[in-house]
Scaffold this active site. Structure first.
Site, mmCIF file in Angstrom:
data_model
loop_
_atom_site.group_PDB
_atom_site.id
_atom_site.type_symbol
_atom_site.label_atom_id
_atom_site.label_comp_id
_atom_site.label_asym_id
_atom_site.label_seq_id
_atom_site.Cartn_x
_atom_site.Cartn_y
_atom_site.Cartn_z
ATOM 1 N N GLY A 270 0.797 -1.216 0.000
ATOM 2 C CA GLY A 270 0.000 0.000 0.000
ATOM 3 C C GLY A 270 0.830 1.266 0.000
ATOM 4 C CD GLU A 271 3.561 0.221 3.088
ATOM 5 O OE1 GLU A 271 3.314 -0.458 2.062
ATOM 6 O OE2 GLU A 271 3.644 -0.263 4.222
ATOM 7 C CB ALA A 272 3.386 6.100 -2.470
#
Length: 278
Positions: free
Chosen positions: A33-35
């Site tokens: 989920g982390e960019a």
């Protein structure tokens, strides 16, 4: 990053459109989920994609365009398939094209290319891989009876296959169908108990550790795709099977032999380490 690069080098994207390549790429794992993590994955993907399709680089003014486009496709997929985005707010084709204007050193990407990407992403969602722990737990929950504990951190499911269990290969026998689950360190033999809408239930029959067995192929008039498992210790026949077709026969024996070899090598290393410590 080196581990990621080595992993990605094993994936072949040759001849695939960028969205189909991303679909294949994401089938190997779950997208974080982390960019920042997504950016690292997309960077590794873009580099590998250009290696597999060097002719693609010549169609762009800047090879970094592949990275920008791939990242935009990931964002498009999230937008179109996220339940948190209301239907009326989901990205439209015109918005997708507009967002990518001038990304190729000031030049636009062909609209027909972008339209194809958009339509394919909209039509079918990416399907991430199931992690190995979840896969093993799912199999464990479907097997009833006095089975061994399957959910172990090191264990992963390699494949499953339907085989006939044979008592005497020289005689035609009543068919005893078995569902075989091959893990990286053991083989589990089951029988289908019930098929339901929620899934199939199996009855546990027996299991074998892969270390210390020999895998042999055999052919008889009645069983042309035979598989025999033999104990290395006493040459005892542990189990005899017959595949239902040549493809299953070849694939299963190949996978089984590969992981038997791997387990034997790991056991040799373990014993060698113990000897060194004496």
């Amino acid at each position: 990053m080196m581990v990621l690069e080595c992993y990605v080098e094993e994936i072949n994207f040759q001849g695939l459109s960028i969205d189909d390549a991303l679909r294949k790429f994401q089938s190997h794992f779950r997208m974080p989920g982390e960019a920042q993590k997504i950016e690292r994955l997309v960077e590794a993907f873009s580099q590998r994609y250009l290696v597999c399709n060097p002719e693609i680089a010549t169609t762009f003014n800047n090879p970094d365009t592949v990275f920008i486009l791939a990242f935009a496709v990931i964002m498009l997929h999230t937008d179109l398939h996220s339940p948190n985005v209301k239907t009326e707010r989901k990205m439209k084709l015109d918005d997708f094209i507009k967002n990518l204007r001038g990304i190729d050193d000031g030049q636009d990407i062909d609209k027909d290319v972008l339209r194809g990407v958009y339509e394919r992403i909209k039509k079918e969602e990416f399907h991430p891989a199931t992690d190995h722990v979840t896969a093993v737990q799912s199999v464990e929950q479907s097997i009833l009876g006095n089975r061994p504990i399957l959910s172990q951190p090191h264990r992963r499911l390699v494949c499953s296959v339907s085989l006939l269990e044979i008592n005497d290969p020289s005689k035609r026998e009543k068919k005893h169908f078995r569902e075989i689950f091959l893990f990286n360190d053991m083989l589990v033999v089951t029988k289908v108990l019930a098929r339901k809408k929620t899934g199939t239930l199996y009855n546990f029959k027996k299991s074998f550790p892969l270390h210390g067995i020999t895998v042999l192929k055999y052919e008889t008039p009645h069983y042309p795709f035979g598989i025999r498992l033999i104990s290395v210790v006493d040459n005892k026949v542990l189990a005899t099977f017959c595949a239902l077709n040549h493809e299953d026969w070849s694939r299963f024996v190949r996978d089984l032999q590969e992981y038997v070899m791997e387990m034997n090598e790991m056991e040799d290393i373990r014993i060698g380490g113990k000897i060194d410590n004496i």
